[in-house]
Design a protein around this motif. Sequence first.
Motif, PDB file in Angstrom:
ATOM      1  N   TRP A  26       0.833  -1.203   0.000  1.00  0.00           N
ATOM      2  CA  TRP A  26       0.000   0.000   0.000  1.00  0.00           C
ATOM      3  C   TRP A  26       0.873   1.261   0.000  1.00  0.00           C
ATOM      4  CZ3 TRP A  26      -4.660  -0.409  -1.612  1.00  0.00           C
ATOM      5  CH2 TRP A  26      -5.581   0.620  -1.429  1.00  0.00           C
ATOM      6  N   ALA A  27       1.910   1.259   0.833  1.00  0.00           N
ATOM      7  CA  ALA A  27       2.807   2.424   0.899  1.00  0.00           C
ATOM      8  C   ALA A  27       3.522   2.617  -0.439  1.00  0.00           C
ATOM      9  CB  ALA A  27       3.825   2.234   2.021  1.00  0.00           C
ATOM     10  N   ILE A  30       1.110   4.070  -3.088  1.00  0.00           N
ATOM     11  CA  ILE A  30       0.818   5.508  -2.951  1.00  0.00           C
ATOM     12  C   ILE A  30       2.044   6.338  -3.318  1.00  0.00           C
ATOM     13  CG2 ILE A  30      -0.009   7.319  -1.407  1.00  0.00           C
ATOM     14  CD1 ILE A  30      -1.264   5.139   0.315  1.00  0.00           C
ATOM     15  N   GLY A 146       3.016   7.988  10.223  1.00  0.00           N
ATOM     16  CA  GLY A 146       3.243   7.066   9.107  1.00  0.00           C
ATOM     17  C   GLY A 146       3.447   5.635   9.568  1.00  0.00           C
ATOM     18  N   LEU A 318       4.830   8.727   4.254  1.00  0.00           N
ATOM     19  CA  LEU A 318       4.818   7.505   3.444  1.00  0.00           C
ATOM     20  C   LEU A 318       6.121   6.719   3.568  1.00  0.00           C
ATOM     21  CD1 LEU A 318       2.966   8.981   0.353  1.00  0.00           C
ATOM     22  CD2 LEU A 318       2.106   7.210   1.902  1.00  0.00           C
ATOM     23  N   MET A 321       5.820   4.841   6.709  1.00  0.00           N
ATOM     24  CA  MET A 321       4.853   3.734   6.530  1.00  0.00           C
ATOM     25  C   MET A 321       5.519   2.558   5.803  1.00  0.00           C
ATOM     26  SD  MET A 321       1.182   3.987   4.584  1.00  0.00           S
ATOM     27  CE  MET A 321       0.076   2.597   4.451  1.00  0.00           C
TER      28      MET A 321
ATOM     29  N   VAL B   8      -6.751   1.480   7.114  1.00  0.00           N
ATOM     30  CA  VAL B   8      -5.596   1.929   6.334  1.00  0.00           C
ATOM     31  C   VAL B   8      -6.045   2.331   4.924  1.00  0.00           C
ATOM     32  CG1 VAL B   8      -3.372   1.240   5.339  1.00  0.00           C
ATOM     33  CG2 VAL B   8      -3.972   0.519   7.652  1.00  0.00           C
ATOM     34  N   SER B  12      -6.066   6.118   3.433  1.00  0.00           N
ATOM     35  CA  SER B  12      -5.289   6.387   2.220  1.00  0.00           C
ATOM     36  C   SER B  12      -6.166   7.001   1.129  1.00  0.00           C
ATOM     37  CB  SER B  12      -4.670   5.097   1.693  1.00  0.00           C
ATOM     38  OG  SER B  12      -3.899   4.484   2.690  1.00  0.00           O
ATOM     39  N   PHE B  15      -7.051  10.567   2.110  1.00  0.00           N
ATOM     40  CA  PHE B  15      -5.868  11.420   1.911  1.00  0.00           C
ATOM     41  C   PHE B  15      -5.690  11.729   0.423  1.00  0.00           C
ATOM     42  CE2 PHE B  15      -1.404  10.717   0.500  1.00  0.00           C
ATOM     43  CZ  PHE B  15      -0.846  11.930   0.885  1.00  0.00           C
ATOM     44  N   PHE B  16      -5.763  10.699  -0.382  1.00  0.00           N
ATOM     45  CA  PHE B  16      -5.542  10.868  -1.814  1.00  0.00           C
ATOM     46  C   PHE B  16      -6.654  11.714  -2.450  1.00  0.00           C
ATOM     47  CE2 PHE B  16      -4.864   9.441  -6.184  1.00  0.00           C
ATOM     48  CZ  PHE B  16      -3.497   9.576  -6.248  1.00  0.00           C
TER      49      PHE B  16
END
Lengths: 404, 56
Positions: A26-27, A30, A146, A318, A321, B8, B12, B15-16
């Motif tokens: 996931w990190a 992104i 994070g 991030l 994270m 999570v 996310s 946030f995005f």
Amino acid sequence: MTTQVNAKPPSGLAKVWPIDGFVTFWALAIVALLTLIIALETATFLWVLFLVACVMGVAMFHSGLGFTGAWRNFVLTGKATGMRAQLLLLGLAALIIVPFVSGAVDVGAAPTTAPLGISLLVGAFIFGFGMQLGGACGSGTLFTLGSGNQRMLVTFVFFIVGAFIGSMQQMWWLALPSIPAVLLYESLGTVLAIALQLAFVAALWWWFGRRETRLMGKQANGLLLNSQEPLSKRLLLGPWALAAAAVILVLGNLLTVILSGSPWGITFAYALWGAKVAQFVGVDVASNAFWITDFAALSLQDSVLVNVNSVMAMGIILGAMLAAGLANRFAAANPAKLPWRSLLAAVIGGLLMGYGGRIGFGCNIGALFSGVASASLHAWVWFALAFAGSYVGIKVRPWFGLAN
Amino acid sequence: MTYSKWAVVLASVLFFSLVMADHFSSETFAYNAGKGGDTILLRLDDVSGGGCGAPS
């Protein structure tokens, strides 16, 4: 859906390297997506700084290089390892970055500086006090968030609220008595300015060590690691030496100076995010005396993706994270239940850090680290007042059930 | 240690979404779309030194 991480015993590769695949994926996703968008929509230096900040986030997570716990340790036990790491950070900043900001090495950069007045004194004190209740400083909030810390999410949200309120009142504070900003290289020249700051760092290093010896009987080292683990494993799983993290942060700040034209900062991003949300819900932000100044006004009407502070803050979150996922330590510090008094401390701490960070011209990064990197006298004044505020904050922590 | 995967994902996505909503209504996005726009990237020299220092 609540996931019990490590619910079954790992086997094979997972035994050697028990990665948290979900958080890591996931990190990475992104980071990749944001890098692409920033590259397509903005400018090269911004996606480079975003990735630089990711590395800084990894370094902070694996080393634990922060200010709040180090100051508390020094006050309560005399242990000065964290203080020495900060002095290493400041000394390297003075030595390496000042020539670029002063113009001795011309990269067209401008310093981070501020007048010496009531606004700085009060802001720094409030920030230091808030640090101990919030549980982290400006950079610490980002990398701890994070890494999946739930309490830090509360501190973070109220940090933004406080920073926005502080920005709306900043010009009132600026009108209070002060003397103009002092850039040491303007009056002493670059070499003497660096020498003076290094001498001050050395004096503090000596004094911290002396107090540590008096209280603990000996001086702890701790800046370097004495680990038998292979470097490749330590890079992914940690821990990293405090000295290594300090070097990475200084190089990151230097790159920020060269690429963006200013040293690294954090709290302006918080104020900006708060202002954008407030504007969205109908608050007249744009006509406020602070938000009509050049940089603030432009930032308010433009994308957060072209604001260096914002892009780097996202990178640090991030990066931490990703590091937490790779080390299988995401959300590892979360207790089963957060006591309400601890949450109240996070709210108060966040608000005070945000407000103090704005009227005191930044946090441990923007005011102290980047102030020293600019040879600005306000950085050292900020350090003294924030430490004093932190001292009071440490005494108050037990009222909220926070362990000292 | 426990955490919710949905939390999570939700955090996310939130946030995005906020970042992109802000970007789509920005001067830089307008500039990129050929609709003018006073993007900060065209005035970097004017605003250098902003951020955490005192406002100029």
